[in-house]
Design a protein around this motif. Structure first.
Motif, PDB file in Angstrom:
ATOM      1  N   TYR A  77      72.455  20.666  -8.988  1.00  0.00           N
ATOM      2  CA  TYR A  77      72.345  20.045 -10.310  1.00  0.00           C
ATOM      3  C   TYR A  77      72.143  18.531 -10.197  1.00  0.00           C
ATOM      4  O   TYR A  77      71.300  17.956 -10.881  1.00  0.00           O
ATOM      5  CB  TYR A  77      73.600  20.370 -11.119  1.00  0.00           C
ATOM      6  N   ASP A  78      72.904  17.899  -9.328  1.00  0.00           N
ATOM      7  CA  ASP A  78      72.825  16.448  -9.186  1.00  0.00           C
ATOM      8  C   ASP A  78      71.495  15.966  -8.608  1.00  0.00           C
ATOM      9  O   ASP A  78      71.159  14.790  -8.736  1.00  0.00           O
ATOM     10  CB  ASP A  78      73.975  15.920  -8.317  1.00  0.00           C
ATOM     11  N   HIS A  79      70.747  16.852  -7.945  1.00  0.00           N
ATOM     12  CA  HIS A  79      69.479  16.460  -7.318  1.00  0.00           C
ATOM     13  C   HIS A  79      68.255  17.060  -8.012  1.00  0.00           C
ATOM     14  O   HIS A  79      67.142  16.917  -7.518  1.00  0.00           O
ATOM     15  CB  HIS A  79      69.492  16.858  -5.843  1.00  0.00           C
ATOM     16  N   ARG A  80      68.434  17.697  -9.140  1.00  0.00           N
ATOM     17  CA  ARG A  80      67.333  18.401  -9.798  1.00  0.00           C
ATOM     18  C   ARG A  80      66.197  17.465 -10.226  1.00  0.00           C
ATOM     19  O   ARG A  80      65.066  17.899 -10.347  1.00  0.00           O
ATOM     20  CB  ARG A  80      67.839  19.211 -10.989  1.00  0.00           C
ATOM     21  N   ASN A  81      66.481  16.196 -10.415  1.00  0.00           N
ATOM     22  CA  ASN A  81      65.445  15.240 -10.816  1.00  0.00           C
ATOM     23  C   ASN A  81      64.878  14.440  -9.641  1.00  0.00           C
ATOM     24  O   ASN A  81      64.032  13.575  -9.828  1.00  0.00           O
ATOM     25  CB  ASN A  81      65.992  14.273 -11.869  1.00  0.00           C
ATOM     26  N   ASP A  82      65.345  14.737  -8.438  1.00  0.00           N
ATOM     27  CA  ASP A  82      64.892  14.030  -7.243  1.00  0.00           C
ATOM     28  C   ASP A  82      63.847  14.886  -6.514  1.00  0.00           C
ATOM     29  O   ASP A  82      64.196  15.795  -5.762  1.00  0.00           O
ATOM     30  CB  ASP A  82      66.089  13.745  -6.338  1.00  0.00           C
ATOM     31  N   ASN A  83      62.584  14.602  -6.743  1.00  0.00           N
ATOM     32  CA  ASN A  83      61.516  15.417  -6.153  1.00  0.00           C
ATOM     33  C   ASN A  83      61.449  15.323  -4.634  1.00  0.00           C
ATOM     34  O   ASN A  83      60.771  16.127  -3.996  1.00  0.00           O
ATOM     35  CB  ASN A  83      60.161  15.038  -6.755  1.00  0.00           C
ATOM     36  N   ASN A  84      62.135  14.372  -4.031  1.00  0.00           N
ATOM     37  CA  ASN A  84      62.143  14.248  -2.573  1.00  0.00           C
ATOM     38  C   ASN A  84      63.271  15.033  -1.925  1.00  0.00           C
ATOM     39  O   ASN A  84      63.326  15.158  -0.705  1.00  0.00           O
ATOM     40  CB  ASN A  84      62.238  12.772  -2.168  1.00  0.00           C
ATOM     41  N   TYR A  85      64.186  15.557  -2.723  1.00  0.00           N
ATOM     42  CA  TYR A  85      65.359  16.247  -2.175  1.00  0.00           C
ATOM     43  C   TYR A  85      65.024  17.660  -1.705  1.00  0.00           C
ATOM     44  O   TYR A  85      65.513  18.111  -0.680  1.00  0.00           O
ATOM     45  CB  TYR A  85      66.477  16.280  -3.219  1.00  0.00           C
ATOM     46  N   PHE A  86      64.200  18.362  -2.450  1.00  0.00           N
ATOM     47  CA  PHE A  86      63.837  19.738  -2.123  1.00  0.00           C
ATOM     48  C   PHE A  86      62.448  19.761  -1.495  1.00  0.00           C
ATOM     49  O   PHE A  86      61.543  19.078  -1.962  1.00  0.00           O
ATOM     50  CB  PHE A  86      63.858  20.610  -3.384  1.00  0.00           C
ATOM     51  N   SER A  87      62.274  20.580  -0.463  1.00  0.00           N
ATOM     52  CA  SER A  87      60.973  20.625   0.206  1.00  0.00           C
ATOM     53  C   SER A  87      60.213  21.918  -0.067  1.00  0.00           C
ATOM     54  O   SER A  87      59.025  21.995   0.210  1.00  0.00           O
ATOM     55  CB  SER A  87      61.153  20.453   1.714  1.00  0.00           C
TER      56      SER A  87
ATOM     57  N   ASP B 162      67.620  25.090  -0.080  1.00  0.00           N
ATOM     58  CA  ASP B 162      66.208  25.017  -0.404  1.00  0.00           C
ATOM     59  C   ASP B 162      65.556  26.398  -0.282  1.00  0.00           C
ATOM     60  O   ASP B 162      64.827  26.827  -1.169  1.00  0.00           O
ATOM     61  CB  ASP B 162      65.545  24.021   0.545  1.00  0.00           C
ATOM     62  N   ASN B 163      65.859  27.087   0.804  1.00  0.00           N
ATOM     63  CA  ASN B 163      65.205  28.367   1.062  1.00  0.00           C
ATOM     64  C   ASN B 163      65.649  29.462   0.091  1.00  0.00           C
ATOM     65  O   ASN B 163      64.837  30.273  -0.349  1.00  0.00           O
ATOM     66  CB  ASN B 163      65.461  28.795   2.512  1.00  0.00           C
ATOM     67  N   ILE B 164      66.922  29.482  -0.272  1.00  0.00           N
ATOM     68  CA  ILE B 164      67.373  30.506  -1.219  1.00  0.00           C
ATOM     69  C   ILE B 164      66.867  30.196  -2.628  1.00  0.00           C
ATOM     70  O   ILE B 164      66.552  31.111  -3.397  1.00  0.00           O
ATOM     71  CB  ILE B 164      68.906  30.698  -1.196  1.00  0.00           C
ATOM     72  N   ILE B 165      66.730  28.928  -2.957  1.00  0.00           N
ATOM     73  CA  ILE B 165      66.149  28.564  -4.251  1.00  0.00           C
ATOM     74  C   ILE B 165      64.706  29.048  -4.294  1.00  0.00           C
ATOM     75  O   ILE B 165      64.262  29.628  -5.285  1.00  0.00           O
ATOM     76  CB  ILE B 165      66.233  27.040  -4.492  1.00  0.00           C
ATOM     77  N   LEU B 166      63.989  28.839  -3.201  1.00  0.00           N
ATOM     78  CA  LEU B 166      62.612  29.316  -3.084  1.00  0.00           C
ATOM     79  C   LEU B 166      62.562  30.830  -3.278  1.00  0.00           C
ATOM     80  O   LEU B 166      61.710  31.347  -3.998  1.00  0.00           O
ATOM     81  CB  LEU B 166      62.020  28.935  -1.728  1.00  0.00           C
ATOM     82  N   TYR B 167      63.478  31.548  -2.639  1.00  0.00           N
ATOM     83  CA  TYR B 167      63.491  33.010  -2.759  1.00  0.00           C
ATOM     84  C   TYR B 167      63.627  33.427  -4.222  1.00  0.00           C
ATOM     85  O   TYR B 167      62.817  34.213  -4.734  1.00  0.00           O
ATOM     86  CB  TYR B 167      64.624  33.630  -1.938  1.00  0.00           C
ATOM     87  N   PHE B 168      64.646  32.922  -4.892  1.00  0.00           N
ATOM     88  CA  PHE B 168      64.869  33.334  -6.273  1.00  0.00           C
ATOM     89  C   PHE B 168      63.712  32.895  -7.178  1.00  0.00           C
ATOM     90  O   PHE B 168      63.281  33.658  -8.053  1.00  0.00           O
ATOM     91  CB  PHE B 168      66.211  32.825  -6.796  1.00  0.00           C
ATOM     92  N   ALA B 169      63.184  31.697  -6.967  1.00  0.00           N
ATOM     93  CA  ALA B 169      62.072  31.218  -7.799  1.00  0.00           C
ATOM     94  C   ALA B 169      60.830  32.077  -7.598  1.00  0.00           C
ATOM     95  O   ALA B 169      60.180  32.477  -8.567  1.00  0.00           O
ATOM     96  CB  ALA B 169      61.771  29.757  -7.479  1.00  0.00           C
ATOM     97  N   SER B 170      60.490  32.389  -6.359  1.00  0.00           N
ATOM     98  CA  SER B 170      59.257  33.147  -6.110  1.00  0.00           C
ATOM     99  C   SER B 170      59.411  34.620  -6.472  1.00  0.00           C
ATOM    100  O   SER B 170      58.513  35.211  -7.079  1.00  0.00           O
ATOM    101  CB  SER B 170      58.776  32.965  -4.671  1.00  0.00           C
ATOM    102  N   GLU B 171      60.530  35.225  -6.146  1.00  0.00           N
ATOM    103  CA  GLU B 171      60.728  36.647  -6.457  1.00  0.00           C
ATOM    104  C   GLU B 171      60.871  36.857  -7.966  1.00  0.00           C
ATOM    105  O   GLU B 171      60.373  37.848  -8.507  1.00  0.00           O
ATOM    106  CB  GLU B 171      61.934  37.211  -5.705  1.00  0.00           C
ATOM    107  N   HIS B 172      61.535  35.948  -8.625  1.00  0.00           N
ATOM    108  CA  HIS B 172      61.669  36.042 -10.083  1.00  0.00           C
ATOM    109  C   HIS B 172      60.285  35.953 -10.727  1.00  0.00           C
ATOM    110  O   HIS B 172      59.963  36.734 -11.630  1.00  0.00           O
ATOM    111  CB  HIS B 172      62.590  34.933 -10.607  1.00  0.00           C
ATOM    112  N   TYR B 173      59.476  35.028 -10.232  1.00  0.00           N
ATOM    113  CA  TYR B 173      58.125  34.875 -10.780  1.00  0.00           C
ATOM    114  C   TYR B 173      57.272  36.123 -10.515  1.00  0.00           C
ATOM    115  O   TYR B 173      56.552  36.586 -11.408  1.00  0.00           O
ATOM    116  CB  TYR B 173      57.437  33.630 -10.204  1.00  0.00           C
ATOM    117  N   LYS B 174      57.385  36.679  -9.321  1.00  0.00           N
ATOM    118  CA  LYS B 174      56.607  37.885  -8.986  1.00  0.00           C
ATOM    119  C   LYS B 174      56.911  39.032  -9.949  1.00  0.00           C
ATOM    120  O   LYS B 174      56.021  39.761 -10.358  1.00  0.00           O
ATOM    121  CB  LYS B 174      56.908  38.352  -7.557  1.00  0.00           C
TER     122      LYS B 174
END
Length: 184
Positions: A61-71, A1-13
């Motif tokens: 990939y298997d949890h990408r549609n589960d909004n409760n899986y990632f925080s 979760d945390n590394i996904i957050l890093y790449f998503a936020s830094e990529h957006y920045k």
């Protein structure tokens, strides 16, 4: 979760564009397999499949549609101008760097420097993963969509090498692999 957050936020920045699902998978694969070659382990211990467009971390990939899986992020389907759809990752939390070593953080920063640029899209990243990730090539050639064995990232069959022929990195990987098998 945390590394996904890093790449998503830094990529957006850097790009002012949300990270696509495909680009996320490339960031993660580059991070893990480059780390494996340098240090002998895969810090996230994700399982990857050798899919057509490169390695895919199947656990995510298997949890990408589960909004409760990632925080810390949200995977969101969006309509594209060409009528197709895509999944983007939106950060919803603050990155915590204490989960990572200095080497890991440096590798993550380098990947952002390389890929979070105008003109570098998921296709460019995908092409790069095809060229530089040996384990994907080996697995995809043998059996498309099969699970990637990290040992295939090394240039030779390290399972058949005598111990004295192994590098320190290869030996570290094999010890961790054995430890995981014994704990399974």
């Amino acid at each position: 979760d945390n590394i996904i957050l890093y790449f998503a936020s830094e990529h957006y920045k850097k790009t002012k564009k949300y990270l696509s699902q495909t680009a996320l998978y490339k960031y993660l694969a580059f991070f893990e397999f480059r780390h494996l070659k340098k240090y002998g382990d895969m810090p996230l211990e994700l399982h990857y499949r050798a899919m057509e467009h490169g390695p895919v971390p199947i656990d995510i990939y298997d949890h990408r549609n589960d909004n409760n899986y990632f925080s810390k992020v949200v995977f969101e389907a969006v309509a594209l101008k060409n009528g197709r759809s895509a999944i983007i990752i939106k950060p919803i939390s603050k990155f915590e760097d204490d989960y990572f070593s200095e080497n890991e953080l440096e590798d993550m920063r380098k990947l952002i420097e390389i890929f979070a640029q105008q003109g570098v899209d998921a296709q460019v990243m995908s092409d790069g993963s095809h060229q530089s990730l040996r384990s994907w090539k080996v697995t995809y050639k043998k059996s498309p969509n099969a699970f990637i064995d990290p040992k295939d990232e090394f240039d030779n069959d390290i399972l058949s090498l005598p111990q004295e022929a192994l590098t320190a990195v290869q030996e570290r990987y094999l010890l961790q692999r054995l430890s995981r098998q014994n704990n399974a």
